[in-house]
Enzyme design. Structure first.
Site, PDB file in Angstrom:
ATOM      1  N   LEU A  25       0.860  -1.173   0.000  1.00 14.22           N
ATOM      2  CA  LEU A  25       0.000   0.000   0.000  1.00 14.22           C
ATOM      3  C   LEU A  25       0.899   1.225   0.000  1.00 14.22           C
ATOM      4  O   LEU A  25       1.973   1.214   0.607  1.00 14.22           O
ATOM      5  CB  LEU A  25      -0.906   0.035   1.237  1.00 14.22           C
ATOM      6  CG  LEU A  25      -1.961  -1.065   1.388  1.00 14.22           C
ATOM      7  CD1 LEU A  25      -2.706  -0.898   2.715  1.00 14.22           C
ATOM      8  CD2 LEU A  25      -2.938  -1.058   0.229  1.00 14.22           C
ATOM      9  N   ASP A  26       0.443   2.284  -0.657  1.00 16.17           N
ATOM     10  CA  ASP A  26       1.201   3.528  -0.652  1.00 16.17           C
ATOM     11  C   ASP A  26       1.348   4.056   0.770  1.00 16.17           C
ATOM     12  O   ASP A  26       0.529   3.785   1.656  1.00 16.17           O
ATOM     13  CB  ASP A  26       0.493   4.598  -1.489  1.00 16.17           C
ATOM     14  CG  ASP A  26       0.521   4.300  -2.974  1.00 16.17           C
ATOM     15  OD1 ASP A  26       1.330   3.457  -3.399  1.00 16.17           O
ATOM     16  OD2 ASP A  26      -0.277   4.917  -3.706  1.00 16.17           O
ATOM     17  N   TYR A  27       2.361   4.860   0.968  1.00 13.28           N
ATOM     18  CA  TYR A  27       2.624   5.530   2.247  1.00 13.28           C
ATOM     19  C   TYR A  27       1.373   6.224   2.789  1.00 13.28           C
ATOM     20  O   TYR A  27       1.049   6.118   3.981  1.00 13.28           O
ATOM     21  CB  TYR A  27       3.753   6.545   2.020  1.00 13.28           C
ATOM     22  CG  TYR A  27       3.925   7.590   3.089  1.00 13.28           C
ATOM     23  CD1 TYR A  27       4.618   7.303   4.269  1.00 13.28           C
ATOM     24  CD2 TYR A  27       3.446   8.893   2.905  1.00 13.28           C
ATOM     25  CE1 TYR A  27       4.796   8.280   5.244  1.00 13.28           C
ATOM     26  CE2 TYR A  27       3.621   9.868   3.872  1.00 13.28           C
ATOM     27  CZ  TYR A  27       4.305   9.559   5.048  1.00 13.28           C
ATOM     28  OH  TYR A  27       4.479  10.520   6.007  1.00 13.28           O
TER      29      TYR A  27
ATOM     30  N   ARG B 128      -5.273   6.350  -7.780  1.00 19.38           N
ATOM     31  CA  ARG B 128      -5.063   7.797  -7.662  1.00 19.38           C
ATOM     32  C   ARG B 128      -5.023   8.465  -9.035  1.00 19.38           C
ATOM     33  O   ARG B 128      -5.671   9.495  -9.257  1.00 19.38           O
ATOM     34  CB  ARG B 128      -3.772   8.048  -6.885  1.00 19.38           C
ATOM     35  CG  ARG B 128      -3.821   7.506  -5.468  1.00 19.38           C
ATOM     36  CD  ARG B 128      -2.450   7.416  -4.828  1.00 19.38           C
ATOM     37  NE  ARG B 128      -1.882   8.751  -4.613  1.00 19.38           N
ATOM     38  CZ  ARG B 128      -0.665   8.938  -4.096  1.00 19.38           C
ATOM     39  NH1 ARG B 128       0.082   7.891  -3.749  1.00 19.38           N
ATOM     40  NH2 ARG B 128      -0.208  10.164  -3.930  1.00 19.38           N
TER      41      ARG B 128
END
Length: 251
Positions: free
Chosen positions: A73-75, A185
């Site tokens: 998962l992204d930050y 995103r």
């Protein structure tokens, strides 16, 4: 409990929430603004360091970051994240992701009121080649001739129309059918409904929200003899963030 955006923030040192645990796997509800792992010594808190502290008996010193992350998962993204506790489990789960047998559902707040009930975004993506923007992805409407693109499909379903901090916003469910970097995103940005608080894809303009409003809500991994089917608590509710005010009931 009714929290403002400021107090709704979960600090990086917040206790790691476990939503599934067995002999082979752990699924955590990852905090937002926390890296999964890092080689930078200044990153003192990551999911990996939280796991080491919480599960010292499961540490594998033969692995650089001590634990096997099945996916990423992204930050800035919170929610369900699966960790395998042995090499065999990691391989089996990895195959399920590779073969696109895993069902992933995300919740997001996006800017504006989405007019359609549902949207299928079927647009390839590729890394941005521009200097200073190589950390971003682009949608392949007109990619450079020598740029290799990757297929990417996202299904979007509208859940609620509302207002976030006095501005139009929509709560949506996002189901990625492929697993490209920053896919959700960049796809949301492409259709004109960027994710609230997405600093990167707003080109550093959307800085007022306390976090990026993207959350890994539901994760289903069909492991033989061990179905992983978990839900990570929805953080986008008025009870947890009073800046989010739905205008209509959930669909």
């Amino acid at each position: 409990m009714n929290l403002d955006a400021a107090t709704a923030q979960a600090p990086p040192t917040a206790e790691l929430k476990i939503i599934y645990q067995s002999q082979n796997f752990i699924v955590v509800d990852k905090n937002f603004d926390v890296k999964i792992n890092s080689d930078d010594e200044s990153d003192r808190v990551t999911v990996a360091t939280q796991l080491v502290e919480r599960f010292p008996d499961n540490v594998d010193d033969t692995i650089h970051h001590k634990f096997r992350f099945v996916h990423r998962l992204d930050y800035s993204t919170s929610g369900a994240l699966c960790i395998a506790l042995n090499k065999k489990a990691s391989a089996v789960a990895g195959d399920k992701f590779k073969n696109r047998e895993v069902i992933k559902e995300y919740l997001a707040l996006v800017r504006g009121h989405v007019s359609e009930v549902s949207i299928t975004i079927d647009k390839p993506v590729y890394p941005n080649p521009e200097e200073g923007l190589t950390h971003m992805m682009c949608v392949a409407d007109d990619p450079p001739v020598d740029m290799k693109t990757k297929s990417a499909t996202t299904e979007l379903e509208v859940l609620q129309l509302g207002m976030y901090d006095g501005e139009p916003a929509t709560k949506v469910k996002l189901c990625p059918k492929t697993g490209r970097r920053h896919q959700l995103r960049v796809h949301c940005q492409y259709i004109g409904y960027p994710i609230v608080g997405d600093y990167t894809y707003s080109f550093r303009q959307d800085v007022k929200p306390y976090r990026m409003m993207l959350h890994s809500f539901k994760l289903t991994i069909p492991i033989p003899n061990e179905l992983i089917d978990v839900i990570a608590t929805d953080p986008f509710t008025t009870e947890l963030d009073s800046k989010w005010q739905p205008l209509v009931a959930s669909r």
